[in-house]
Design an enzyme around this catalytic site. Structure first.
Site, PDB file in Angstrom:
ATOM      1  N   TYR A  47       0.865  -1.191   0.000  1.00 61.88           N
ATOM      2  CA  TYR A  47       0.000   0.000   0.000  1.00 61.88           C
ATOM      3  C   TYR A  47       0.896   1.234   0.000  1.00 61.88           C
ATOM      4  CZ  TYR A  47      -3.249   3.623   1.338  1.00 61.88           C
ATOM      5  OH  TYR A  47      -3.989   4.781   1.345  1.00 61.88           O
ATOM      6  N   GLU A  92      -2.491   7.726  -4.701  1.00 62.16           N
ATOM      7  CA  GLU A  92      -2.462   6.421  -4.039  1.00 62.16           C
ATOM      8  C   GLU A  92      -2.200   5.327  -5.052  1.00 62.16           C
ATOM      9  OE1 GLU A  92      -5.573   4.896  -0.800  1.00 62.16           O
ATOM     10  OE2 GLU A  92      -6.212   4.326  -2.820  1.00 62.16           O
TER      11      GLU A  92
END
Lengths: 378, 291, 378, 291
Positions: free
Chosen positions: C103, C191
């Protein structure tokens, strides 16, 4: 590395600056066709693309009133050396009628450790001349490298050189573009002189950009050999640069190799002090390995002005053994060619170096004065 | 006491596994410098001459919280990043040996370090030595000896030459600083003079300049303003260099009337500083000052 | 403004990030031909390009093993609403076999006033889930906005999530590219989740970028209407946004107009406190002129859920007279349509406002509680 | 004494010739604020409500060296530049009214100002008032009255509402600060609390928060740490807002468990702070604290 005028202008144009309409002509191309295809109407300015300073005064820039004249001037420029350099490129540019010429430049101020913007309402002459004749006209402003040239600073500078209204706004935009080119292309210098005031806007009539050699790897699109175009170098200096050597030709007969600019200049001073005349400056820099030393020695063995060679090394990051290996390798490869070589060696790994030289029959000195006396007498 | 480096200096070598980093780590250790750790990304866990290597400054400082000084041998493309890493890790002194760093990068990290209270020496410099105490750099240790004459210099090899001449004449050195030859450096002559003025161990100062730039003129102006009480002997390299030619790193683009040999010597002499004609005249001039 | 996955990936690719080979298919295009022309070999992933959160779980992403399957899945996706949004674009992407999913995200930390990089070795789930299940795995690093994400910081973050060697180097390059996209495109969020580890490099399997609406003028290339694709808005919210109104649909029957998010929310709280139910949130913001007020009132007059309207204005930069003029203009244009309107007016220019309303037959309240009671009873 | 603005406040209005700049210059003057100059590039030489206009801050400060505060009404695209100009001109307080500034720009100028010791209020804020002394902002002056309750608020209009309620109940204010509604602002609740803690004139504090972000939680933590001794009454707007919807500027993108009405109220109450259910309950709660 110096960029050509047309390159500097094309970078400015990329950042939104209006530049005069123009066409670039290469030697051998059809000048008339190029002008016609570009839709350029006379009067035009024909400008030799060379990197020498004072190109205009040396006859490299001509204002012409007809296309015929432009063609003949361009063709003549391709044959005429400008301060020793024959142009391979000519820029033909729309002549821009204007009243005022401004000066603008951005350089790095070493003491303040900041970029400094220089501007003057008296453009057209070089900055040294402005500094001499109109020193009070020069506005200087140091720029925070993290924020860059702020909008208000660009306006403030413009105001201080006497601009107002729309001209001021146009100048401020121009200056911000010049600053972006300066930082994004790692400029040592970004200059526009003259920067013309045309109605209520500014247009760069000339532009210069010198890119930091240490940063060239970030700008592969600017690569290309410009050593000869620069007009800065003699034949032997060009040869040296092509081999990656930092070499300056001088008038004497004692070839000099040293490490570090300070010590190399001091070695020149020393040679002169003891009655000799240096044939060159050749700095092998810091941390040179044997192959670079070999290349430097080999270069001076071939360089005709050097009748004898003085190698003065004080090791720090440069190691005595590497220097010695390089000297021995150069001599063994090129053989004996009758040039006396005097070596002075001190500093890091000097014992090993001395031993390697001794095995090859070369006695290295420790005392530089003793060594220089020997060179002058040799 | 000495300035910048001394008995309390604890060094981390950035780029310790490289050719120069490893070689000079050995020489610094041999000189007695306390090299406590090295950093090379991806080489954590190794040892170089008995010095433990870490991947990051953060880990090195965690394992060696006494570290206060870093010396950088990292290649030019990565050197600026190494400087930020050293400053962010809280080093109080960072010596940047690396040559060839783009000037716009030096410009930024020098300003960055200053705003965070870290002193930078260099880039493109030989480093600092306080003879007999510690050496953080590539200077050949054997040419120096302890004493009370400081040397500040723009040129590495010329520094060794002059220190060697002083040493041979029985004159030792307090601290010797090669400030570096790049257009933008972390510590200039005036800043070095300020430190030396406050150093008890320094009785006299040798300033080794070069043609180009205006650092020598600024030092002269500082002396003229009465900010340096200690006696100074200067030497400027490049007396016989032809004007208009760039001799290596010497010479500025826009000189504005400064930077010539003559201008520098006049500025220094008008501030009462003795200027040696040749570097080998320096020991005599210094000895005269000290007696 | 949220960007589609394919847009975010194309920006990353512009900054040197390797992304999976893919082809974008528009509704109505020949899916098979597009896949063939792109040279994509199965297995591939077929991904609905919608801006709703949780697209994967809602059936918007399918891994298929044959081209036939890809075609039929894509064609089905064009017919299937994903959380209420029917995709107009589908991305068909080479499936990338991988072991680990990481992530990574960059957002602005309001308290630290710095960009913050977030990373975890547990990708594939959303950050709230990671924060709940593996809080210790989240590495946070605040970034100096003037220096940007430094190389060593990117490596340090990678090291802390357990990477080493070439994978670490690849991760660090990726993170620097993500940071550049974040700053150069005025990101509120950048992201990549999951970021796959494939052999010794990292490849973003998904990418999101939310661009600051205030900075959109700097990125005209990103323009385009994405209000419906976002799936965030109801029919009336879409209408409102198209008119430039900050409107949120609620379930009650009292239409609310107020100025400032804080006062508008407090007006909702107040209505509920006194037994009413707000039909919406409508904030006219600071400094609204009469025409905006008129538009807001007109909107609520048409909005069927609002059976009555409560306008609660406390002027600062918003002026009472402008508000009053807007209300009067809306009513006089749309006529009486049976919705009671209660106005409460205080602050800057409140007297003029009150006078203008009075002339039009509207009595404005000063006390908000008195006003809200009136609304609830009306 | 009051904080941020007071009798010694001398204001320059940046963007004074614009609609809002000119209008609020008049209102500030009417309130008694010493507005000494205005700046609009290209409009130097004009006057606005008797206030002289300059092209640049440099000229304004040269003509009015007593200026110490700037208020910015410049349009969003040019506002960041105006902030830099104000900071570089040495203003100690810069109030940024402008709405719609890109957050990456605010991020930069807020950090820049901080490193140079300038306090920023805003952006996207109503400004600051010390009732009876000076108003630097767009707050409607007549709803305030001098006293010793401070208000700090994320919402402009809600601030007016609460101040009005206090005033009507006979409770005056020391300083009222609308800290602004943007994601990145110059002065947060915790920083404002620190200033108020040291202010002799402030006896109690009203904190007006909103759902979203974690500023209220941070303020609560500060109080819990014992760093604020003065009594506080809080109100959080958005109790009845449906979760997951963005209400104007409220709500963060990544909440990490903070930002809800419930979370904020719990944090505040656990720090011993009274939380009013409705803003109109605040005067009573404050009155209880003061007696």
């Amino acid at each position: 590395m110096k960029l050509f005028e047309y390159e500097a202008k094309s970078l400015l144009s990329k950042y939104g600056v209006e530049v005069p309409p123009s066409v670039l002509v290469r030697k051998g191309e059809d000048v008339r066709a190029k002008i016609r295809d570009a839709g350029l109407e006379p009067p035009v300015v024909v400008k030799a693309q060379v990197l020498v300073a004072g190109r205009g005064k040396a006859g490299g820039i001509k204002l012409v009133k007809t296309i015929d004249e432009a063609v003949s001037v361009a063709e003549k420029l391709f044959e005429t050396p400008i301060k020793g350099v024959i142009p391979r490129l000519v820029l033909i540019e729309k002549a821009i009628p204007h009243d005022t010429e401004l000066y603008t430049a951005i350089v790095i101020d070493r003491s303040e450790r900041r970029p400094v913007v220089l501007a003057s309402r008296y453009g057209g002459m070089d900055i040294e001349e402005i500094a001499r004749e109109k020193p009070e006209s020069i506005v200087r402003r140091f720029i925070d490298p993290y924020t860059g040239l702020k909008g208000y600073e660009a306006r403030l500078i413009g105001k201080k050189i006497g601009l107002s209204g729309k001209t001021l706004a146009s100048f401020a935009s121009f200056l911000q573009a010049l600053y972006r080119v300066f930082t994004e292309y790692d400029g040592e210098l970004a200059e526009s002189n003259p920067l013309a005031v045309v109605g209520d806007k500014v247009i760069p009539l000339d532009a210069r950009l010198i890119v930091d050699d240490n940063a060239l790897y970030r700008h592969p699109e600017l690569a290309g050999d410009r050593i000869e175009e620069s007009g800065e170098y003699t034949e032997w200096e060009v040869k040296a640069r092509r081999q990656g050597l930092t070499f300056v030709e001088l008038d004497g007969d004692i070839g000099i190799i040293s490490n570090g600019a300070g010590l190399t200049m001091t070695t020149m001073d020393l040679v002169l002090e003891y009655g000799g005349r240096p044939a060159n400056f050749l700095d092998i820099g810091g941390g040179a390995r044997a192959d670079l030393v070999k290349k430097a020695v080999g270069f001076l063995l071939e360089y005709p002005k050097a009748k004898k060679i003085f190698i003065n090394i004080f090791g720090g990051i440069t190691r005595g053994d590497e220097v010695a290996k390089g000297i021995v390798a150069a001599l063994s490869e090129l053989g004996e060619i009758g040039k006396p070589i005097i070596v002075r060696l001190a500093g890091t790994n000097e014992e090993e170096g001395r031993r390697i030289l001794k095995e090859a029959g070369i006695e290295a000195y420790t005392d530089p004065i003793e060594a220089v006396r020997k060179v002058v007498e040799a | 006491m000495a300035i910048l480096v001394g008995e309390d200096t604890r060094v981390i070598v950035q780029g310790i596994t490289g050719r120069e980093g490893s070689f000079h780590t050995r020489l610094m250790l041999e000189y007695g410098t306390k090299v406590v750790a090295g950093v090379t990304p991806g080489k954590g866990g190794m040892e170089v001459h008995g010095v433990p290597v870490y991947d990051t400054m953060e880990e090195a400082v965690e394992a060696h919280p006494e570290a206060n000084t870093s010396i950088i041998f990292v290649p030019a493309r990565f050197a600026a990043d190494a400087v930020y890493e050293a400053v962010d890790a809280g080093m109080r002194l960072v010596v940047v040996i690396t040559e060839g760093i783009p000037v716009h990068e030096s410009l930024r990290f020098v300003n960055y370090a200053k705003s965070r209270g870290t002193t930078i020496i260099g880039p493109n410099c030989p480093g600092v030595i306080s003879p007999g105490k510690a050496k953080v750099g590539i200077l050949p240790g054997h040419v120096f000896k302890p004493g009370n004459v400081a040397i500040i210099s723009r040129s590495g090899t010329l520094t060794y030459e002059v220190a060697y001449a002083l040493t041979k004449n029985g004159i030792g050195q307090s601290t010797v600083i090669g400030i570096g030859g790049d257009p933008v450096i972390g510590t200039s002559f005036t800043e070095a003079l300020k430190l030396l003025e406050e150093d008890d161990e320094t009785k006299a100062i040798v300033l080794l300049g070069e043609i180009g730039g205006d650092m020598e003129e600024r030092a002269a102006a500082m002396v003229k303003r009465g900010e340096v009480s200690k006696p100074i002997v200067a030497f400027i390299a490049g007396r016989t260099a032809p004007p208009g030619k760039r001799m290596g790193h010497a010479g500025a683009i826009i000189m504005m009337g400064t930077g010539t040999y003559k201008g520098k010597v006049e500025a220094l002499e008008s501030a009462g500083i003795k200027v040696a004609r040749m570097p080998f005249d320096i020991p005599k001039l210094v000895a005269d000052l000290l007696t």
